[in-house]
Design a protein around this motif. Structure first.
Motif, PDB file in Angstrom:
ATOM      1  N   MET A   1       0.848  -1.183   0.000  1.00  0.00           N
ATOM      2  CA  MET A   1       0.000   0.000   0.000  1.00  0.00           C
ATOM      3  C   MET A   1       0.891   1.243   0.000  1.00  0.00           C
ATOM      4  SD  MET A   1      -2.867   1.271   2.759  1.00  0.00           S
ATOM      5  CE  MET A   1      -4.189   0.259   2.127  1.00  0.00           C
ATOM      6  N   ILE A   2       0.573   2.182  -0.873  1.00  0.00           N
ATOM      7  CA  ILE A   2       1.332   3.429  -0.933  1.00  0.00           C
ATOM      8  C   ILE A   2       0.510   4.525  -0.250  1.00  0.00           C
ATOM      9  CG2 ILE A   2       2.380   5.167  -2.428  1.00  0.00           C
ATOM     10  CD1 ILE A   2       2.684   2.945  -4.546  1.00  0.00           C
ATOM     11  N   VAL A   3       1.115   5.154   0.752  1.00  0.00           N
ATOM     12  CA  VAL A   3       0.439   6.165   1.554  1.00  0.00           C
ATOM     13  C   VAL A   3       1.279   7.439   1.563  1.00  0.00           C
ATOM     14  CG1 VAL A   3      -0.454   6.708   3.850  1.00  0.00           C
ATOM     15  CG2 VAL A   3      -0.549   4.355   3.004  1.00  0.00           C
ATOM     16  N   ILE A   4       0.633   8.557   1.274  1.00  0.00           N
ATOM     17  CA  ILE A   4       1.274   9.869   1.304  1.00  0.00           C
ATOM     18  C   ILE A   4       0.612  10.670   2.418  1.00  0.00           C
ATOM     19  CG2 ILE A   4       1.836  11.956   0.000  1.00  0.00           C
ATOM     20  CD1 ILE A   4       2.874   9.387  -1.390  1.00  0.00           C
ATOM     21  N   ILE A  25      -0.897   0.817  10.931  1.00  0.00           N
ATOM     22  CA  ILE A  25      -1.966   0.700   9.939  1.00  0.00           C
ATOM     23  C   ILE A  25      -1.398   0.583   8.525  1.00  0.00           C
ATOM     24  CG2 ILE A  25      -3.939   1.881   8.868  1.00  0.00           C
ATOM     25  CD1 ILE A  25      -4.450   3.178  11.652  1.00  0.00           C
ATOM     26  N   TYR A  26      -0.394   1.413   8.200  1.00  0.00           N
ATOM     27  CA  TYR A  26       0.064   1.530   6.809  1.00  0.00           C
ATOM     28  C   TYR A  26       1.471   1.001   6.540  1.00  0.00           C
ATOM     29  CZ  TYR A  26      -3.862   4.788   6.828  1.00  0.00           C
ATOM     30  OH  TYR A  26      -5.093   5.365   6.980  1.00  0.00           O
ATOM     31  N   GLU A  27       2.221   0.654   7.565  1.00  0.00           N
ATOM     32  CA  GLU A  27       3.610   0.183   7.489  1.00  0.00           C
ATOM     33  C   GLU A  27       4.583   1.290   7.107  1.00  0.00           C
ATOM     34  OE1 GLU A  27       4.256  -3.508   5.436  1.00  0.00           O
ATOM     35  OE2 GLU A  27       2.369  -4.322   6.195  1.00  0.00           O
ATOM     36  N   THR A  28       4.434   1.883   5.919  1.00  0.00           N
ATOM     37  CA  THR A  28       5.334   2.939   5.456  1.00  0.00           C
ATOM     38  C   THR A  28       4.509   4.137   5.016  1.00  0.00           C
ATOM     39  OG1 THR A  28       6.909   1.291   4.660  1.00  0.00           O
ATOM     40  CG2 THR A  28       7.139   3.512   3.779  1.00  0.00           C
ATOM     41  N   VAL A  29       5.015   5.322   5.316  1.00  0.00           N
ATOM     42  CA  VAL A  29       4.351   6.559   4.917  1.00  0.00           C
ATOM     43  C   VAL A  29       5.376   7.425   4.192  1.00  0.00           C
ATOM     44  CG1 VAL A  29       3.222   8.664   5.754  1.00  0.00           C
ATOM     45  CG2 VAL A  29       2.722   6.464   6.843  1.00  0.00           C
ATOM     46  N   MET A  30       4.950   7.981   3.064  1.00  0.00           N
ATOM     47  CA  MET A  30       5.825   8.892   2.326  1.00  0.00           C
ATOM     48  C   MET A  30       5.329  10.320   2.524  1.00  0.00           C
ATOM     49  SD  MET A  30       6.757   6.810  -1.184  1.00  0.00           S
ATOM     50  CE  MET A  30       5.336   7.377  -2.030  1.00  0.00           C
ATOM     51  N   ILE A  31       6.287  11.239   2.629  1.00  0.00           N
ATOM     52  CA  ILE A  31       5.943  12.653   2.720  1.00  0.00           C
ATOM     53  C   ILE A  31       6.734  13.421   1.668  1.00  0.00           C
ATOM     54  CG2 ILE A  31       5.291  12.606   5.163  1.00  0.00           C
ATOM     55  CD1 ILE A  31       8.072  13.843   5.797  1.00  0.00           C
ATOM     56  N   PRO A  32       6.142  14.486   1.135  1.00  0.00           N
ATOM     57  CA  PRO A  32       6.898  15.320   0.199  1.00  0.00           C
ATOM     58  C   PRO A  32       7.899  16.190   0.953  1.00  0.00           C
ATOM     59  CG  PRO A  32       4.699  16.208   0.500  1.00  0.00           C
ATOM     60  CD  PRO A  32       4.750  14.917   1.271  1.00  0.00           C
ATOM     61  N   GLU A  33       8.844  16.742   0.211  1.00  0.00           N
ATOM     62  CA  GLU A  33       9.884  17.576   0.820  1.00  0.00           C
ATOM     63  C   GLU A  33       9.299  18.779   1.560  1.00  0.00           C
ATOM     64  OE1 GLU A  33      12.159  18.160  -2.767  1.00  0.00           O
ATOM     65  OE2 GLU A  33      13.578  16.583  -2.179  1.00  0.00           O
ATOM     66  N   ALA A  34       8.235  19.377   1.045  1.00  0.00           N
ATOM     67  CA  ALA A  34       7.633  20.543   1.711  1.00  0.00           C
ATOM     68  C   ALA A  34       7.072  20.176   3.080  1.00  0.00           C
ATOM     69  CB  ALA A  34       6.545  21.154   0.833  1.00  0.00           C
ATOM     70  N   VAL A  35       6.492  18.996   3.207  1.00  0.00           N
ATOM     71  CA  VAL A  35       5.982  18.548   4.506  1.00  0.00           C
ATOM     72  C   VAL A  35       7.142  18.313   5.465  1.00  0.00           C
ATOM     73  CG1 VAL A  35       4.821  16.628   5.685  1.00  0.00           C
ATOM     74  CG2 VAL A  35       3.804  17.642   3.631  1.00  0.00           C
ATOM     75  N   TYR A  36       8.204  17.713   4.964  1.00  0.00           N
ATOM     76  CA  TYR A  36       9.408  17.527   5.787  1.00  0.00           C
ATOM     77  C   TYR A  36       9.907  18.880   6.297  1.00  0.00           C
ATOM     78  CZ  TYR A  36      14.082  16.152   7.256  1.00  0.00           C
ATOM     79  OH  TYR A  36      15.225  15.948   7.996  1.00  0.00           O
ATOM     80  N   ARG A  37       9.980  19.869   5.412  1.00  0.00           N
ATOM     81  CA  ARG A  37      10.448  21.204   5.818  1.00  0.00           C
ATOM     82  C   ARG A  37       9.504  21.851   6.828  1.00  0.00           C
ATOM     83  NH1 ARG A  37      11.529  21.432   0.286  1.00  0.00           N
ATOM     84  NH2 ARG A  37       9.690  22.740  -0.073  1.00  0.00           N
ATOM     85  N   GLU A  38       8.187  21.684   6.627  1.00  0.00           N
ATOM     86  CA  GLU A  38       7.212  22.247   7.580  1.00  0.00           C
ATOM     87  C   GLU A  38       7.392  21.643   8.966  1.00  0.00           C
ATOM     88  OE1 GLU A  38       3.274  21.659   6.006  1.00  0.00           O
ATOM     89  OE2 GLU A  38       3.578  23.096   4.375  1.00  0.00           O
ATOM     90  N   LEU A  39       7.637  20.347   9.004  1.00  0.00           N
ATOM     91  CA  LEU A  39       7.767  19.670  10.293  1.00  0.00           C
ATOM     92  C   LEU A  39       9.118  19.913  10.972  1.00  0.00           C
ATOM     93  CD1 LEU A  39       6.041  16.322   9.337  1.00  0.00           C
ATOM     94  CD2 LEU A  39       5.252  17.911  11.098  1.00  0.00           C
ATOM     95  N   THR A  40      10.139  20.216  10.207  1.00  0.00           N
ATOM     96  CA  THR A  40      11.486  20.332  10.784  1.00  0.00           C
ATOM     97  C   THR A  40      12.035  21.754  10.804  1.00  0.00           C
ATOM     98  OG1 THR A  40      12.519  19.832   8.654  1.00  0.00           O
ATOM     99  CG2 THR A  40      12.090  17.957  10.138  1.00  0.00           C
ATOM    100  N   ASP A  41      11.226  22.742  10.502  1.00  0.00           N
ATOM    101  CA  ASP A  41      11.675  24.134  10.506  1.00  0.00           C
ATOM    102  C   ASP A  41      12.164  24.512  11.906  1.00  0.00           C
ATOM    103  OD1 ASP A  41      12.034  26.893  10.462  1.00  0.00           O
ATOM    104  OD2 ASP A  41      10.093  27.317   9.541  1.00  0.00           O
ATOM    105  N   PRO A  42      13.464  24.817  12.063  1.00  0.00           N
ATOM    106  CA  PRO A  42      13.999  25.137  13.391  1.00  0.00           C
ATOM    107  C   PRO A  42      13.415  26.420  13.979  1.00  0.00           C
ATOM    108  CG  PRO A  42      15.675  25.495  11.709  1.00  0.00           C
ATOM    109  CD  PRO A  42      14.492  24.874  11.031  1.00  0.00           C
ATOM    110  N   ASN A  59       9.308   8.138   4.867  1.00  0.00           N
ATOM    111  CA  ASN A  59      10.250   8.433   3.787  1.00  0.00           C
ATOM    112  C   ASN A  59       9.900   9.745   3.098  1.00  0.00           C
ATOM    113  OD1 ASN A  59      11.553   5.854   4.083  1.00  0.00           O
ATOM    114  ND2 ASN A  59       9.754   4.962   3.106  1.00  0.00           N
ATOM    115  N   THR A  60      10.906  10.572   2.883  1.00  0.00           N
ATOM    116  CA  THR A  60      10.716  11.839   2.177  1.00  0.00           C
ATOM    117  C   THR A  60      11.022  11.633   0.700  1.00  0.00           C
ATOM    118  OG1 THR A  60      11.386  13.025   4.179  1.00  0.00           O
ATOM    119  CG2 THR A  60      11.389  14.271   2.113  1.00  0.00           C
ATOM    120  N   CYS A  61      10.118  12.123  -0.151  1.00  0.00           N
ATOM    121  CA  CYS A  61      10.281  11.957  -1.601  1.00  0.00           C
ATOM    122  C   CYS A  61      10.072  13.298  -2.303  1.00  0.00           C
ATOM    123  CB  CYS A  61       9.242  10.972  -2.139  1.00  0.00           C
ATOM    124  SG  CYS A  61       9.384   9.342  -1.422  1.00  0.00           S
TER     125      CYS A  61
END
Length: 163
Positions: A1-4, A25-42, A59-61
């Motif tokens: 299953m592919i989950v974003i 529930i989903y095993e693996t979740v992919m996030i786009p780079e913008a979501v990664y940046r939103e979550l990790t903005d210092p 995983n970030t894609c």
């Protein structure tokens, strides 16, 4: 299953200590780079920042269709736009998104989606949690997640926890 996933499900589940439900529930979740940046903005630390940097099942894609992302940015924030574009790019099975406008765009593009409330309903259905109500209350009290009263009651009815 592919989950974003967009930012909200990761951030809010992390805020209440239940991010692990996504893996269960989903095993693996992919996030786009913008979501990664939103979550990790210092400059703006949020729940989920450490997890997206350290958990191997998130995983970030990169999005390939930048013209689609730019077009979607006319209606959505960058994270939502990239999450939708990534969903289409990978022909994902499900998009995790809570924001109303993002859901409307996903509907127009025939993308199957669910949000944090659907995730909690599914977690109870799979017996990963025993009750949903305390988690709904934590989302409201700890994460600042807004849930309209009729929706709150509908979720409790769905999981047979209505009073």
């Amino acid at each position: 299953m592919i989950v974003i996933s967009d930012t909200s499900p990761i951030n809010n589940l992390a805020a209440i200590g239940y991010l692990h439900l996504l893996q269960e529930i989903y095993e693996t979740v992919m996030i786009p780079e913008a979501v990664y940046r939103e979550l990790t903005d210092p400059e703006f630390p949020v729940a989920g920042a450490t997890e997206v940097q350290t958990l191997d099942w998130i995983n970030t894609c990169a999005c390939r269709d930048l013209s689609l992302v730019e077009a979607l940015c006319n209606e959505l924030d960058r994270g939502e736009a990239e999450a939708i574009a990534l969903t289409l790019q990978f022909q994902a099975d499900v998009l995790l998104i809570d924001e109303r406008q993002g859901r409307l765009v996903a509907d127009k593009l025939h993308i199957y989606y669910t949000g944090i409330l659907g995730i909690l309903v599914e977690a109870k259905k799979q017996s990963l949690i025993t009750t949903v109500k305390p988690l709904l209350d934590d989302l409201i009290d700890k994460a600042g997640f807004w849930i309209a009263s009729p929706l709150y009651n509908k979720v409790l009815q769905l999981v047979e926890e209505n009073e």
